[in-house]
Design a protein around this motif. Structure first.
Motif, short mmCIF file in Angstrom:
data_model
loop_
_atom_site.label_atom_id
_atom_site.label_comp_id
_atom_site.label_asym_id
_atom_site.label_seq_id
_atom_site.Cartn_x
_atom_site.Cartn_y
_atom_site.Cartn_z
N ARG A 1 0.83 -1.20 0.00
CA ARG A 1 0.00 0.00 0.00
C ARG A 1 0.86 1.24 0.00
O ARG A 1 1.86 1.34 0.72
CB ARG A 1 -0.89 -0.01 1.24
N ASP B 1 -3.13 8.19 -1.09
CA ASP B 1 -4.05 7.78 -2.15
C ASP B 1 -3.45 8.11 -3.51
O ASP B 1 -3.59 7.33 -4.47
CB ASP B 1 -5.38 8.50 -1.98
N ASP C 1 -1.11 5.37 -4.69
CA ASP C 1 -1.81 4.18 -5.18
C ASP C 1 -2.42 4.43 -6.56
O ASP C 1 -2.40 3.56 -7.43
CB ASP C 1 -2.90 3.77 -4.19
N SER D 1 -8.40 -1.63 -4.22
CA SER D 1 -8.79 -1.90 -2.84
C SER D 1 -7.54 -1.93 -1.98
O SER D 1 -6.45 -2.22 -2.46
CB SER D 1 -9.52 -3.25 -2.74
N ARG D 2 -7.73 -1.65 -0.70
CA ARG D 2 -6.62 -1.66 0.25
C ARG D 2 -7.04 -2.39 1.52
O ARG D 2 -8.19 -2.31 1.94
CB ARG D 2 -6.19 -0.23 0.61
N SER E 1 -1.47 -3.68 2.35
CA SER E 1 -1.54 -4.21 0.99
C SER E 1 -2.54 -3.44 0.13
O SER E 1 -3.52 -2.88 0.63
CB SER E 1 -1.95 -5.69 1.02
N ALA E 2 -2.28 -3.44 -1.17
CA ALA E 2 -3.20 -2.85 -2.14
C ALA E 2 -3.35 -3.83 -3.29
O ALA E 2 -2.45 -4.61 -3.60
CB ALA E 2 -2.66 -1.51 -2.66
#
Length: 233
Positions: A16, A20, A23, A79-80, A84-85
């Protein structure tokens, strides 16, 4: 389109990002990799189907004119969970992805039974009650990720009561799949939305949902899971 891409849906797993924006940048890089174009030519925008806002809502792939991609629209979701992502990318149609920690779902709320009461309908609660206690936490988390992925796929999110969706228990596939059996008030046939499980890492479960009005090939959609390092070569 990148000739190395395999599967109807590509799922990219990554640590992650700190923000934002980080990501979303990695999602743009993954989209460029799938499309076979230069990363600077791709950006991730947002669009809310309910209010038209561009500061929230589902992610959309925007490719600069003349970038050279002849592929159709690329649908994406992210998604997170914890550190993790996960990113889902497909040309099939709208896609949703959800990753959850099995332990976190089990700890949801003060009393897990309260979470179950607002997340699952009577048929699902009955099915869960019959699951051996050693498997219950995993089954609950997989069923919940299936609902979250489906609601992301359609853009409804939690504006829709998750109890309006009915999903079956995980199957015996590896990784296990959950099947959407009913959706009260859905504007499409439930068989047009398919769910596929994947393994995002220790202690985590993940599900991808894909909506296709054109239907799916036998056994589809297939999912290819790749690490972020594969798209950063």
């Amino acid at each position: 389109m990148n000739p190395e891409r395999a599967g109807d849906v590509v799922v990219v797993l990554a640590p992650r990002g700190p923000t934002d924006a980080d990501d979303r940048l990695l999602l743009a890089t993954a989209a460029a990799w799938v499309l076979g174009v230069a990363p600077p030519s791709v950006r991730i925008e947002r669009s809310c189907p309910h209010c038209g806002g561009t500061d929230h809502g589902r992610p959309l792939v925007a490719v600069s004119p003349g970038a050279g991609s002849g592929a159709g629209p690329l649908h994406v979701s992210l998604s997170r969970a914890g550190r993790s992502a996960a990113f889902a990318l497909t040309f099939l149609g709208p896609v949703g992805i959800d990753v959850e920690s099995v332990a976190a779902v089990s700890r949801a709320g003060v009393d897990p039974a309260l979470f179950d009461a607002v997340a699952f309908g009577p048929a699902e609660l009955a099915a869960l009650s019959a699951v051996p206690s050693s498997d219950a936490a995993d089954a609950r988390a997989r069923m919940w990720t299936a609902k979250e992925a489906a609601l992301k796929c359609t853009g409804d999110g939690l504006r829709v009561d998750p109890r309006d969706l009915t999903v079956g228990l995980p199957g015996r596939e590896d990784p296990p799949d959950v099947v959407l059996t009913a959706w009260r008030g859905a504007g499409f046939p439930v068989e047009a939305l398919r769910l596929r499980g994947f393994e995002p890492g220790a202690g985590l479960v993940g599900t991808v949902a894909v909506l296709s009005e054109d239907g799916f090939a036998a056994g589809g959609p297939t999912v290819s899971v790749v690490p972020a390092a594969a798209i950063r070569r």
